[in-house]
Scaffold this motif. Structure first.
Motif, PDB file in Angstrom:
ATOM      1  N   LYS A  15      -2.409   7.658  15.902  1.00 29.48           N
ATOM      2  CA  LYS A  15      -2.118   7.314  14.513  1.00 29.48           C
ATOM      3  C   LYS A  15      -3.364   7.484  13.630  1.00 29.48           C
ATOM      4  CE  LYS A  15      -0.251   3.448  11.896  1.00 29.48           C
ATOM      5  NZ  LYS A  15       0.266   2.095  11.964  1.00 29.48           N
ATOM      6  N   VAL A  17      -5.097   6.540  10.473  1.00 26.20           N
ATOM      7  CA  VAL A  17      -4.916   5.488   9.457  1.00 26.20           C
ATOM      8  C   VAL A  17      -5.757   5.744   8.199  1.00 26.20           C
ATOM      9  CG1 VAL A  17      -4.181   3.733  11.124  1.00 26.20           C
ATOM     10  CG2 VAL A  17      -6.574   3.877  10.502  1.00 26.20           C
ATOM     11  N   ASN A  37       0.438  -2.028   1.203  1.00 24.82           N
ATOM     12  CA  ASN A  37       0.050  -2.684   2.466  1.00 24.82           C
ATOM     13  C   ASN A  37      -0.013  -1.632   3.558  1.00 24.82           C
ATOM     14  OD1 ASN A  37       2.054  -5.293   1.318  1.00 24.82           O
ATOM     15  ND2 ASN A  37      -0.120  -5.507   1.676  1.00 24.82           N
ATOM     16  N   GLY A  38      -1.116  -1.653   4.294  1.00 26.11           N
ATOM     17  CA  GLY A  38      -1.253  -0.711   5.406  1.00 26.11           C
ATOM     18  C   GLY A  38      -1.711   0.676   5.000  1.00 26.11           C
ATOM     19  N   ALA A  39      -2.084   0.856   3.729  1.00 22.10           N
ATOM     20  CA  ALA A  39      -2.495   2.196   3.263  1.00 22.10           C
ATOM     21  C   ALA A  39      -3.834   2.632   3.852  1.00 22.10           C
ATOM     22  CB  ALA A  39      -2.559   2.223   1.741  1.00 22.10           C
ATOM     23  N   THR A  42      -8.674  -1.609   3.814  1.00 26.11           N
ATOM     24  CA  THR A  42      -9.640  -2.429   4.566  1.00 26.11           C
ATOM     25  C   THR A  42     -10.353  -1.576   5.605  1.00 26.11           C
ATOM     26  OG1 THR A  42      -8.333  -4.417   4.209  1.00 26.11           O
ATOM     27  CG2 THR A  42      -9.845  -4.467   6.068  1.00 26.11           C
ATOM     28  N   THR A  43      -9.615  -0.712   6.272  1.00 23.25           N
ATOM     29  CA  THR A  43     -10.235   0.173   7.268  1.00 23.25           C
ATOM     30  C   THR A  43     -11.320   1.017   6.598  1.00 23.25           C
ATOM     31  OG1 THR A  43      -8.092   0.245   8.383  1.00 23.25           O
ATOM     32  CG2 THR A  43      -9.705   1.929   9.013  1.00 23.25           C
ATOM     33  N   GLU A 311       5.093   1.871   6.208  1.00 25.97           N
ATOM     34  CA  GLU A 311       4.100   2.172   7.247  1.00 25.97           C
ATOM     35  C   GLU A 311       4.698   3.137   8.251  1.00 25.97           C
ATOM     36  OE1 GLU A 311       1.518  -0.610   8.984  1.00 25.97           O
ATOM     37  OE2 GLU A 311       1.877  -2.084   7.431  1.00 25.97           O
TER      38      GLU A 311
HETATM   39  N1  ATP Z   1      -7.228  -2.422  15.318  1.00 21.48           N
HETATM   40  C1  ATP Z   1      -6.168  -1.676  14.947  1.00 21.48           C
HETATM   41  N2  ATP Z   1      -5.411  -1.030  15.861  1.00 21.48           N
HETATM   42  C2  ATP Z   1      -4.363  -0.266  15.490  1.00 21.48           C
HETATM   43  N3  ATP Z   1      -3.980  -0.085  14.200  1.00 21.48           N
HETATM   44  C3  ATP Z   1      -4.695  -0.710  13.257  1.00 21.48           C
HETATM   45  C4  ATP Z   1      -5.820  -1.532  13.559  1.00 21.48           C
HETATM   46  N4  ATP Z   1      -6.330  -2.019  12.416  1.00 21.48           N
HETATM   47  C5  ATP Z   1      -5.550  -1.520  11.419  1.00 21.48           C
HETATM   48  N5  ATP Z   1      -4.573  -0.744  11.924  1.00 21.48           N
HETATM   49  C6  ATP Z   1      -3.545  -0.028  11.151  1.00 21.48           C
HETATM   50  O1  ATP Z   1      -4.196   0.778  10.204  1.00 21.48           O
HETATM   51  C7  ATP Z   1      -3.411   0.855   9.016  1.00 21.48           C
HETATM   52  C8  ATP Z   1      -4.275   0.537   7.823  1.00 21.48           C
HETATM   53  O2  ATP Z   1      -4.602  -0.861   7.848  1.00 21.48           O
HETATM   54  P1  ATP Z   1      -5.519  -1.532   6.731  1.00 21.48           P
HETATM   55  O3  ATP Z   1      -5.724  -2.953   7.121  1.00 21.48           O
HETATM   56  O4  ATP Z   1      -6.724  -0.704   6.515  1.00 21.48           O
HETATM   57  O5  ATP Z   1      -4.561  -1.422   5.455  1.00 21.48           O
HETATM   58  P2  ATP Z   1      -4.759  -2.059   4.005  1.00 21.48           P
HETATM   59  O6  ATP Z   1      -4.549  -0.945   3.037  1.00 21.48           O
HETATM   60  O7  ATP Z   1      -6.032  -2.807   3.897  1.00 21.48           O
HETATM   61  O8  ATP Z   1      -3.494  -3.036   3.941  1.00 21.48           O
HETATM   62  P3  ATP Z   1      -3.297  -4.482   3.197  1.00 21.48           P
HETATM   63  O9  ATP Z   1      -3.132  -4.182   1.734  1.00 21.48           O
HETATM   64  O10 ATP Z   1      -2.014  -4.956   3.785  1.00 21.48           O
HETATM   65  O11 ATP Z   1      -4.463  -5.345   3.509  1.00 21.48           O
HETATM   66  C9  ATP Z   1      -2.215  -0.054   9.207  1.00 21.48           C
HETATM   67  O12 ATP Z   1      -1.100   0.712   9.579  1.00 21.48           O
HETATM   68  C10 ATP Z   1      -2.654  -0.960  10.353  1.00 21.48           C
HETATM   69  O13 ATP Z   1      -1.540  -1.373  11.101  1.00 21.48           O
END
Ligand code: ATP
Length: 312
Positions: A15, A17, A37-39, A42-43, A311
């Motif tokens: 996947k 991300v 959410n999940g975009a 944070t990553t 997602e």
């Molecule tokens: N440790 C991990 N293992 C597998 N997938 C992960 C991990 N951490 C994050 N993901 C996936 O990576 C994707 C991005 O997550 P992230 O937390 O960066 O999103 P986000 O934009 O900050 O969301 P939110 O607005 O909900 O905080 C999501 O699909 C999440 O499920």
């Protein structure tokens, strides 16, 4: 360029991300990272901070790979990140030490910020009958107060680059204003900030440049004013004391929403709006509001990611 994020990519198994995300920040101020959410916001922020390994790309701060040696960075995480069983003062001093802040400087900053954020009583427990009350642990604090302590930890090194992941989520209106005031002060001190938020009005208030992410990719980037201008002034808000729905429709304008007395219309452009105004005046229709504006960030966001954000 002060910060360059170049083609960063992150995979978990198969996947992807974050995929080839690039943006740069030239001047002090707040850069916004938006997305559903999940975009991948944070990553991406954690990769920029060097807290998370990446599968490709580079992050440069003033021409060098960003790391804790060449950049003074503060981070307010979205989730609570305090150690539940240690005293707050010990934790703040520990964060300060990790970031090479001398103890004396750290103490004076802790005193300043605990005053500013009204958390003195938790960090410096008062004396009752001559005896110091047992120091508060993080898990005894409300969510908002934990957020304040984390903000103190983020700012303890007086960082040049401040990364705020959903800084206002879960705060009451009073504390929201307090945090906003602090963000404004940091901007005034010429700091560089990156902020993620789901609160579009907050982004419109603080941020000049934005990236909107969807499923790990940037789907819209640039200067917010320029982006809005490119959409044109097509949103018309009209309020009248009389019922004018059929009058509007007869003119050939689409009504997108109606609240008591107010119509939200979609026009083709300024020319059509002006022609409509002229007609309203000629026909002596009593109008109490006639406002033509560009789409809001909220509308642009929905248009860009509205149908596609599930997602993977
Ligand atoms: N440790 C991990 N293992 C597998 N997938 C992960 C991990 N951490 C994050 N993901 C996936 O990576 C994707 C991005 O997550 P992230 O937390 O960066 O999103 P986000 O934009 O900050 O969301 P939110 O607005 O909900 O905080 C999501 O699909 C999440 O499920």
């Amino acid at each position: 360029m002060s910060l360059i994020v170049k083609n960063i990519t992150k995979k978990y198994g198969d996947k992807v991300v974050v995929e080839d995300l690039s943006f740069s920040i030239e001047n002090p101020g707040v850069y916004a990272l938006l997305g559903t959410n999940g975009a991948g916001k944070t990553t991406s922020l954690r990769i920029i901070l060097g807290m998370l390994s990446k599968d490709g790309g580079d992050v440069l701060w003033k021409g060098k790979t960003l790391d804790t040696v060449n950049a003074n960075v503060g981070y307010l995480a979205e989730e609570r990140g305090l150690y539940p069983k240690y005293s707050l003062l010990d934790q703040l001093l520990y964060f300060a030490k990790l970031r090479n802040v001398p103890k004396k400087t750290a103490m004076s900053r802790i005193e300043y910020w605990s005053d500013r954020l009204s958390v003195n009583e938790y960090i410096f427990p008062p004396k009752v009958k001559g005896k110091t009350v047992k120091a508060n642990k993080a898990d005894q604090l409300s969510k908002g107060n934990q957020q304040k302590i984390q903000l103190m930890a983020a700012l303890i090194s007086d960082p040049e680059l401040i990364i705020l992941d959903e800084p206002l989520s879960g705060l009451d209106p009073v504390n929201t204003e307090l945090f906003k005031g602090i963000i404004r002060e940091e901007i005034a001190k010429d700091k560089f900030l990156i902020m993620s938020s789901h609160q579009m009005p907050v982004i419109e208030e603080f941020c000049s440049d934005i990236t909107i992410m969807n499923r790990g990719k940037a789907v819209l980037q640039g200067n917010l004013n320029e982006i809005k201008k490119s959409y044109g002034r097509v949103n018309l808000f009209v309020k009248s004391d009389v019922e004018i729905a059929s009058y509007i429709e007869n003119f050939g304008i689409q009504i997108t929403n109606k609240t008591p007395g107010e119509y939200q219309l979609k026009v083709l452009g300024e020319e059509q709006a002006m022609a409509f105004l002229t007609k309203l005046i000629q026909d002596k229709i009593p109008i109490v509001k006639f406002e033509l504006r560009e789409p809001s960030l909220h509308e642009i966001f929905i248009e860009k990611v509205g149908d596609t954000h599930d997602e993977k």
